[in-house]
Scaffold this motif. Structure first.
Motif, PDB file in Angstrom:
ATOM      1  N   GLY A   1       1.031  -0.820   0.068  1.00  0.00           N
ATOM      2  CA  GLY A   1      -0.160  -0.266   0.313  1.00  0.00           C
ATOM      3  C   GLY A   1       0.838   1.786   0.063  1.00  0.00           C
ATOM      4  O   GLY A   1       0.520   2.417   0.885  1.00  0.00           O
ATOM      5  N   ILE A   2       1.870   1.307  -0.036  1.00  0.00           N
ATOM      6  CA  ILE A   2       2.889   1.984  -0.496  1.00  0.00           C
ATOM      7  C   ILE A   2       3.005   2.756  -1.919  1.00  0.00           C
ATOM      8  O   ILE A   2       3.126   2.317  -2.910  1.00  0.00           O
ATOM      9  CB  ILE A   2       4.208   2.301   0.195  1.00  0.00           C
ATOM     10  CG1 ILE A   2       4.193   1.348   1.203  1.00  0.00           C
ATOM     11  CG2 ILE A   2       5.429   2.953   0.028  1.00  0.00           C
ATOM     12  CD1 ILE A   2       5.922   0.722   2.241  1.00  0.00           C
ATOM     13  N   THR A   3       2.436   3.979  -1.394  1.00  0.00           N
ATOM     14  CA  THR A   3       2.160   4.528  -3.316  1.00  0.00           C
ATOM     15  C   THR A   3       2.792   5.305  -3.644  1.00  0.00           C
ATOM     16  O   THR A   3       3.995   5.425  -3.090  1.00  0.00           O
ATOM     17  CB  THR A   3       0.739   5.277  -3.281  1.00  0.00           C
ATOM     18  OG1 THR A   3       0.452   6.383  -2.383  1.00  0.00           O
ATOM     19  CG2 THR A   3      -0.413   4.530  -2.738  1.00  0.00           C
ATOM     20  N   GLN A   4       2.914   5.757  -4.435  1.00  0.00           N
ATOM     21  CA  GLN A   4       4.446   6.966  -5.190  1.00  0.00           C
ATOM     22  C   GLN A   4       3.959   8.288  -6.071  1.00  0.00           C
ATOM     23  O   GLN A   4       2.420   8.757  -6.548  1.00  0.00           O
ATOM     24  CB  GLN A   4       4.879   6.248  -6.413  1.00  0.00           C
ATOM     25  CG  GLN A   4       5.730   5.765  -6.380  1.00  0.00           C
ATOM     26  CD  GLN A   4       6.439   5.034  -7.728  1.00  0.00           C
ATOM     27  OE1 GLN A   4       6.621   5.681  -8.540  1.00  0.00           O
ATOM     28  NE2 GLN A   4       7.166   3.456  -7.165  1.00  0.00           N
ATOM     29  N   ALA A   5       4.626   9.311  -5.623  1.00  0.00           N
ATOM     30  CA  ALA A   5       4.117  10.771  -6.226  1.00  0.00           C
ATOM     31  C   ALA A   5       4.896  10.459  -7.161  1.00  0.00           C
ATOM     32  O   ALA A   5       6.541  10.926  -6.774  1.00  0.00           O
ATOM     33  CB  ALA A   5       3.659  11.751  -4.928  1.00  0.00           C
ATOM     34  N   GLY A   6       5.029  11.180  -8.327  1.00  0.00           N
ATOM     35  CA  GLY A   6       5.421  11.678  -9.438  1.00  0.00           C
ATOM     36  C   GLY A   6       5.699  13.318  -9.544  1.00  0.00           C
ATOM     37  O   GLY A   6       7.063  14.420  -9.879  1.00  0.00           O
TER      38      GLY A   6
END
Ligand code: F3S
Length: 280
Positions: free
Chosen positions: A52-57
């Motif tokens: 559940g660790i998402t990425q922000a661009g």
């Protein structure tokens, strides 16, 4: 088939540190988002996504209620300032050795000195590092070094994952370019050790395999070094790349194979490759 692993290969201190930090936060039940990919390693990134660790661009993609983890390569100063202004809680996983380079550039910039940065201008580490001073020139080839005008003073700084031999060649060119040349050797020890290890191993084996992400700068350098002394050098991302019938058939023809891996390649991936080669 004899399989030899380079004396230094795989996860470096900065990558281990970043993964430990994020793991500790995750265990404490914190919701985390990384700013760009935490490290250049697809299986690890898939693992993080599964947790559940998402990425922000970009700053616009930062989700409310999440702690933002700054990647090992660091972020440009303006991004850091924007995050502070917005009060985004941050977990800084920038590698301390990347930070060291940023601090050197910042100090030189404060004194008004122009800085020459040797590295890939599009790599996130360099994108962040160049933001620490106003007068930063980036070069990444001997031709670019030769084309520089003569000046009284040059401060040269390196990308942490630069090939040490290449940096020495650039410095040799710069000797003729300035009255005073200040060399800041910011290539990290983990990089130097992995490069030296592959330089020693590659000429001793029939073929050499370098494991690591296609977008990993240090893996690319290891492959280039391996290739310079062994024409049977192969670069792969994961063990699956070796399972293709033509590749497997070719591997069977070698009596000795060397293995190296970039600083963001996990011990498990290296082990998978080793086991597969033993099976072959
Ligand atoms: Fe840091 Fe060097 Fe690894 S700069 S992230 S220890 S390759």
């Amino acid at each position: 088939m004899k399989i030899s692993v380079a004396e230094q290969a795989g996860f470096c201190f900065g990558v281990k540190r970043a993964l430990k930090l994020i793991d500790e936060y995750h265990r404490r039940g914190k919701k985390i988002q990384t700013y760009g990919p935490l490290i250049h390693n697809l299986p690890v990134l898939r693992d993080l996504a599964a947790k559940g660790i998402t990425q922000a661009g970009s700053p616009a993609e930062i989700e409310k209620g999440r702690t933002l983890c700054i990647r090992t390569h660091g972020v440009p100063r303006d991004v850091e300032r924007r995050l502070k202004r917005r009060g985004v809680p941050c977990l800084d996983a920038t590698c301390p050795l990347v930070k060291k380079g940023q601090k050197i550039i910042e100090r030189l910039g404060r004194g008004g000195a122009p800085v020459l940065l040797v590295g890939d201008k599009d790599h996130p580490e360099i994108v962040a590092a160049r933001s620490y001073a106003r007068r930063v020139t980036i070069i990444n080839s001997l031709a670019e070094a030769r084309a520089l005008p003569r000046s009284r003073e040059i401060h040269v700084v390196a990308q942490t994952t630069l090939d040490t031999s290449f940096f020495k060649e650039v410095v040799a060119v710069l000797l003729d370019k300035a009255e005073r040349l200040h060399v800041h050797n910011t290539i990290c020890l983990a990089t130097q050790e992995r490069q030296e290890a592959v330089r020693r191993l590659a000429p001793k084996v029939d073929a050499i395999i370098v494991v690591g992400s296609r977008i990993s700068s240090n893996t690319k350098k290891l492959y280039q070094i391996a290739r310079a002394s062994n024409r049977n050098a192969l670069r792969i991302e994961t063990c699956d790349d070796l399972r293709r019938p033509r590749v497997a058939a070719r591997l069977r023809t070698f009596r000795s194979i060397g293995l190296s891996a970039g600083a963001s390649t996990s011990p498990q991936e290296l082990d998978n490759v080793k086991k597969y080669l033993h099976k072959l």
